[in-house]
Structure formats: C-alpha cells, structure tokens
Design a protein around this motif. Structure first.
Motif: not given
Length: 486
Positions: A356-357, A395
C-alpha cells in the motif's frame, strides 16, 4: 553572552548544526536536544507571530533580518528573543548557512510593556494588594481543611502553624502534638528527614515553588511512606507574611500497584513466550511439511495463523522490552556497524511486506556507528510501521538520513492522520494512545515508549512534528561520539 546557532541551508528544513553554551543556557535545552531541529521549536505552539513570516521571507530570499520574537524555554517559560539572522554565502553567492545571534531581552520588553500600561498596571496592583490584605487566617484555614491531601503550613523558621485533618489521619497524630512545634521535632524527630531539610533550607528559598519532590521515609508507627511533596512560599503582607505551604501526596500504594503491575507484566510476558515459541515452531513445521497439492483454503489458514502468531510474538517482545526498561535490565550491546546499510536493509524489509505504501530514502548518515544495531533496527521498524499504519489514505513515506554537527539524524515522514499538539506531549509515554486513533487502530501504546527509551540510552533525542490531518515527522538524533551530557 549572546546565544549563537548555525543552521544548514543545504539540508531540508534548515536543521541546527551548531549551538554555543549561551544558547543552551538561554533556551534551557541541552545540545543533544537542539542539534537537528529547526529553530521554530523555540516558539513551541506560539507559531502565528508575524515575526515568523519575516524570518520565513528572509530565508526564502537568502537575506539578513532582525526580529524580536517570543520564545519558550524547555520548561515552558516565555522569554523575548532579539534575533539577528545573517546568511553565509559561498564564492558563487549561494547561501549555505544561516547564523542566528540571540539575546534574551525579556527584561527590556517587560519594562517597555510596563511603561505602556503603567496606569492600568498600577490600578491592578492596588486591587491585588487590597485583595491580598483581606486574606485572613480563617480563609486560609478553610482552604487547607478542604484539600484532600495532607497539608502543613509553616512559618519561615519551620514551625508548624497549622495542619489539616487529612494530615492528622494519615500520620496518626493529634493537633496538640503538631501545631506550634518545630517540624523537625515532631514525634521525637520522625520528621527530621534529610531530604525534607534540604527542600526547606536549600531548594525552596531559591526555587519557588517546588513540585513533585519525592521523599521516602520509614515512620515509627505507620511504616514506610513514599511521598510527593509540593512546596510553595506564600508571599503575603502583614501578619501572614512568608508562610510556607507543603502539600504531601502519599503515593506508597500507587507505586506498589505500579510495581505489582510491572511484575505481572514481566512474569506474564515470560510465561507466554515459551508456549508461543513452541506454537511458532509447529506452524513453521506445518509450512515445511505441507504437500504441494494441499487445499488452497488450508494453505490460507496456515498462512493467517503464522501471521497472527508473529503479531502476538511482536506484542510479547514489546512487553518484555517495557518490563526490562522499567526494571533497569535492558542492556546495550554496542558494536560498530554500517548505519546507512542498517536503515536501507530495514526499509527493504518493511517495503517487502507492504503493497500500500512506497518508502523513499534520501541522504546518508554514516557507514560507521557504535551502538546496539538490533535495538536501533527496532526503532526504525517501529517508526516505519507506525507511518504505514496511521496513513491509510496516503501511499508515500519519506526516510531522510543526514549528519548535523557531530550527530546523525533520521527522520520518518508520513502524510497521514497527524497528531494534535496536546497529544504530541504524551505520545512517548508508556501505554498512552491518542483517543481517536485508539478507536480505529488496535495497539497497546508501547512502541514509541520503547523507541524513546532506546534512543535515550544511546544518548540521543526523539521528537515529533505533526499537524492534524497533514501527517507526522518523527525524528531522532544520535551522537557520533560519547558525550558527558548524553
């Protein structure tokens, strides 16, 4: 002597790379708490001053400037700062440093304010003096009796003028045995406590008031007591001049409960660790022995089991760390290691576990640092995990490494929920969790506490800069060499 700081204009956020002793005395901070920060930390929450805009424009235009600005010492007290800001440029005309020369002009500003408001001030003083003169012994006594702590009122020579009922009940004495007697002679000398004498004879005369002065003493009839003393010299006029008020909070039971809680925490953590290690081993064995044609549902269940076992193992490890810190058993195993590589490896490990990041690393610190690599990896991992956890709608995460003076600096920035200024003061406390975050995200509130303790044990400093809904930056500095004030 003027306080002097030098900031590095080539690094993000113009961090302080040098400060002299006078700046430490003026601000109340020690050097390890100063290096690496932006000078705005001196304004604390008072950052809407127009003078800050003047400074900002001077920095943008690489110009010199002069301002008189409100600053706050480490203990929160206000002082007025006369700041001369000068840009230092290289041969090509590029500004590489800023030098700030600072003087405490609080007395001058106070005098100016008094001159501007002399009439109003004089009226207030007359009103205050009139009010003070109306305070009588009956009024003072009524206040003393209603407070639910033990209170003693002394004269300047430490004779007991009055005590409240709570004092009499707690220390099992009568008013006749207490009042009009020298404090140190009460009960055949049971209050002749060296720490109490030091408080009344040395500390209070030079530091009024005195707060949370801890005293432990074994009283003949009631046993050992752990007390917090708050003392204040009441500067009245007339008959009640120079009274000393001492509030005594009995924290014996509270400290005992805290110790039992810490003991339980330590025992429970150790007892849980053994069976959990066994379970973890069985799960790993199941993964190894699992046939390739196993049911996908079964593989998924084993994978989730392993994930939850690892999560529980991390929680127990954190609890054990807290227990070691509280009991003083945590140890540093210092060795030279490549700090830059350690951070890059830690980021790589965290990045592999999140989709997600995206984590970006910029800058360099040092390839040779003497410290406990395992514990510092724990700090980096915790800060990165928090950055991911508390920025669900962003993100990007930035990790910035740098050298500021004889310190290395690490900053982890997210663009998530942010933390209010009030909660920022408490986030490094044990088991503290921000209210709205607690409702949305699980956790025990011990990760940042452990990080702070590890950084402190390395002689460094950990802090946060954050705005609600705009993200947070957690930064820490570590000295590159052993220091006496670390």
């Amino acid at each position: 002597m003027s306080g002097i700081v030098i900031t590095d204009n080539q690094q993000p956020d113009n961090p302080i790379i040098y400060c002299n002793d006078a700046f430490e005395r003026i601000s109340g901070y020690v050097r390890r708490e100063i290096i690496g920060r932006n000078c705005r930390f001196l304004q604390q929450e008072d950052r809407n001053q127009p003078e800050r805009e003047i400074i900002r424009k001077a920095l943008q235009k690489n110009e010199n400037c002069y301002v008189e600005i409100r600053n706050y010492r480490k203990n929160g007290t206000l002082f007025w700062n006369e700041l001369y800001l000068s840009a230092i440029k290289d041969n090509e005309g590029k500004t590489i440093y800023f030098i700030g020369v600072q003087n405490d002009i609080s007395r001058r500003k106070k005098a100016e304010l008094e001159l501007r408001q002399q009439k109003d001030q004089m009226e207030r003083q007359v009103q205050e003096r009139t009010r003070t003169l109306k305070i009588n012994e009956e009024y003072l006594s009524s206040i003393v009796q209603t407070v639910r702590e033990s209170l003693i009122v002394l004269d300047p020579d430490s004779h007991v003028l009055s005590v409240n009922e709570h004092f009499l009940r707690t220390f099992k004495v009568t008013r006749a045995e207490t009042e009009d007697r020298l404090l140190f002679e009460l009960g055949d000398g049971q209050w002749n406590i060296p720490q109490l004498r030091e408080l009344l004879e040395k500390i209070l005369p030079t530091n009024n008031p005195v707060e949370d002065f801890e005293v432990e003493y074994d009283f003949p009839h009631i046993g050992k007591k752990l007390m917090l003393l708050n003392a204040h010299r009441i500067e009245l006029e007339g008959e009640y001049k120079d009274r000393i008020l001492i509030a005594i909070e009995d924290i014996t039971e509270r400290r005992s409960i805290e110790k039992r809680k810490d003991d339980f925490l330590s025992i429970a953590s150790h007892e849980l660790k053994t069976p959990l290690t066994t379970i973890k081993g069985y799960v790993q064995m199941m993964n190894k022995l699992m046939p390739e044609n196993s049911n996908l549902r079964f593989k998924d269940l084993v994978g989730k089991t392993e994930s939850y076992v690892n999560r529980l193992n991390n929680l127990i490890t954190e609890l054990l760390d807290v227990s070691k810190i509280q009991t003083g058993y945590i140890e540093l195993h210092k060795e030279n290691f490549d700090f830059n590589k350690m951070v890059y490896d830690a980021v790589e490990g965290i990045q592999a576990g999140t989709k997600t990041h995206h984590i970006t690393i910029k800058g360099k610190a040092t390839d040779s640092y003497l410290g406990d690599e395992t514990q510092l990896v724990q700090v980096i991992n915790n800060l990165l995990a928090n950055a991911i956890k508390y920025s669900p709608n962003a993100n990007e995460i930035l990790v910035y490494l740098s050298l500021v003076s004889d310190y290395l600096k690490v900053s982890v920035t997210d663009y998530g929920m942010g933390i209010s200024s009030e909660d920022q003061k408490k986030v490094f406390e044990r088991f503290y969790r921000v209210g709205d975050i607690q409702q949305r995200f699980p956790g025990m509130g011990i990760g940042l506490y452990v990080c702070d303790q590890i950084v402190q044990r390395h002689g460094g400093s950990l802090w946060i800069e954050s705005e609600k809904d705009k993200g947070s930056t957690f930064s820490f500095t570590l000295p590159l060499k052993e220091r006496a004030d670390a």
